[in-house]
Design a protein around this motif. Structure first.
Motif, mmCIF file in Angstrom:
data_model
loop_
_atom_site.group_PDB
_atom_site.id
_atom_site.type_symbol
_atom_site.label_atom_id
_atom_site.label_comp_id
_atom_site.label_asym_id
_atom_site.label_seq_id
_atom_site.Cartn_x
_atom_site.Cartn_y
_atom_site.Cartn_z
ATOM 1 N N ILE A 14 -11.803 27.222 18.277
ATOM 2 C CA ILE A 14 -11.261 27.457 17.017
ATOM 3 C C ILE A 14 -9.845 27.039 16.778
ATOM 4 N N GLY A 15 -8.962 26.950 17.965
ATOM 5 C CA GLY A 15 -7.516 26.635 17.847
ATOM 6 C C GLY A 15 -7.284 25.044 17.780
ATOM 7 N N LYS A 16 -8.509 24.212 18.201
ATOM 8 C CA LYS A 16 -8.335 22.786 17.996
ATOM 9 C C LYS A 16 -8.676 22.555 16.516
ATOM 10 N N TRP A 17 -9.708 23.096 16.100
ATOM 11 C CA TRP A 17 -10.055 23.147 14.724
ATOM 12 C C TRP A 17 -8.928 23.265 13.675
ATOM 13 N N MET A 18 -8.266 24.341 13.990
ATOM 14 C CA MET A 18 -7.027 24.766 13.074
ATOM 15 C C MET A 18 -5.671 23.987 13.204
ATOM 16 N N LEU A 19 -5.740 23.325 14.416
ATOM 17 C CA LEU A 19 -4.328 22.484 14.759
ATOM 18 C C LEU A 19 -4.589 21.104 14.682
ATOM 19 N N VAL A 20 -5.586 20.529 14.976
ATOM 20 C CA VAL A 20 -5.982 19.090 15.088
ATOM 21 C C VAL A 20 -6.992 18.504 13.889
ATOM 22 N N ASP A 21 -8.135 19.077 14.099
ATOM 23 C CA ASP A 21 -9.234 18.511 13.259
ATOM 24 C C ASP A 21 -9.009 18.646 11.869
ATOM 25 N N GLN A 22 -8.353 19.912 11.442
ATOM 26 C CA GLN A 22 -8.371 19.850 10.065
ATOM 27 C C GLN A 22 -7.210 19.154 9.365
ATOM 28 N N PHE A 23 -6.155 18.619 10.123
ATOM 29 C CA PHE A 23 -5.197 17.588 9.672
ATOM 30 C C PHE A 23 -5.476 16.132 10.034
ATOM 31 N N TYR A 24 -6.151 15.834 10.970
ATOM 32 C CA TYR A 24 -6.491 14.516 11.278
ATOM 33 C C TYR A 24 -7.701 14.054 11.103
ATOM 34 N N GLU A 25 -8.952 14.628 11.097
ATOM 35 C CA GLU A 25 -10.118 14.454 10.922
ATOM 36 C C GLU A 25 -10.572 14.640 9.512
ATOM 37 N N PRO A 26 -10.902 13.598 8.865
ATOM 38 C CA PRO A 26 -11.369 13.662 7.460
ATOM 39 C C PRO A 26 -12.704 14.293 7.194
ATOM 40 N N SER A 27 -13.022 15.140 6.374
ATOM 41 C CA SER A 27 -14.198 15.585 5.895
ATOM 42 C C SER A 27 -14.745 14.678 5.132
ATOM 43 N N GLN A 28 -16.183 14.909 4.698
ATOM 44 C CA GLN A 28 -17.025 13.761 4.171
ATOM 45 C C GLN A 28 -16.531 13.652 2.979
ATOM 46 N N GLU A 29 -16.004 14.277 2.230
ATOM 47 C CA GLU A 29 -15.388 13.829 0.823
ATOM 48 C C GLU A 29 -14.104 12.913 0.983
ATOM 49 N N GLU A 30 -13.151 13.197 2.041
ATOM 50 C CA GLU A 30 -12.092 12.501 2.378
ATOM 51 C C GLU A 30 -12.338 11.122 3.036
ATOM 52 N N SER A 31 -13.539 11.171 3.793
ATOM 53 C CA SER A 31 -14.285 9.772 4.350
ATOM 54 C C SER A 31 -14.568 8.737 3.454
ATOM 55 N N ILE A 32 -15.163 9.412 2.283
ATOM 56 C CA ILE A 32 -15.640 8.428 1.027
ATOM 57 C C ILE A 32 -14.480 7.953 0.386
ATOM 58 N N ILE A 33 -13.252 8.660 0.229
ATOM 59 C CA ILE A 33 -11.922 8.428 -0.364
ATOM 60 C C ILE A 33 -11.413 7.406 0.368
ATOM 61 N N LEU A 34 -11.448 7.556 1.730
ATOM 62 C CA LEU A 34 -10.795 6.520 2.735
ATOM 63 C C LEU A 34 -11.698 5.130 2.689
ATOM 64 N N SER A 35 -12.847 5.403 2.319
ATOM 65 C CA SER A 35 -13.762 3.949 2.365
ATOM 66 C C SER A 35 -13.322 3.245 1.135
ATOM 67 N N GLU A 36 -13.230 4.123 0.055
ATOM 68 C CA GLU A 36 -12.711 3.501 -1.506
ATOM 69 C C GLU A 36 -11.485 2.973 -1.240
#
Length: 118
Positions: A14-36
């Motif tokens: 939970i700490g890893k998700w709140m402190l790292v993944d949420q800010f550096y790992e793109p969600s599915q929608e953000e991955s599409i935006i990055l691809s564009e």
């Protein structure tokens, strides 16, 4: 002991998700935006000028919500060449064009490309 171990593992994830993944790992929608954004980068005039001068080796996309700024300024596309790594970002909130906003060292100044293919 099993309860303490289970709580420790859950707190870690939970700490890893709140402190790292949420800010550096793109969600599915953000991955599409990055691809564009990668496509917009390749279509940009600055990229075309860069491709004429230097050998493009790799293109990498990333996001960093901790660096400040709102959407879409925390997205970035890195274009690695044999000399430098050029950082592209949106030039406005509508992301109508991508532009170079910085550059960094390229590992390819000292190393060969990592792919074993010719």
């Amino acid at each position: 002991m099993l309860l303490v171990l289970s709580l420790g593992v859950n707190v870690y994830f939970i700490g890893k998700w709140m402190l790292v993944d949420q800010f550096y790992e793109p969600s599915q929608e953000e991955s599409i935006i990055l691809s564009e954004m990668v496509q917009k980068t390749v279509d940009s005039a600055e990229y075309k000028r860069l491709a004429e001068k230097e050998k493009i080796i790799a293109i990498e996309r990333s996001m960093d919500k901790n660096k400040g700024g709102g959407f879409p300024y925390y997205f970035m596309v890195s274009v690695r060449t044999d000399n430098d790594t050029y950082l592209f970002s949106c030039n406005n909130e509508q992301c109508s064009e991508m532009e170079i906003f910085g550059q960094t060292y390229s590992i390819y100044q000292d190393e060969k490309p990592r792919l074993p293919f010719r």
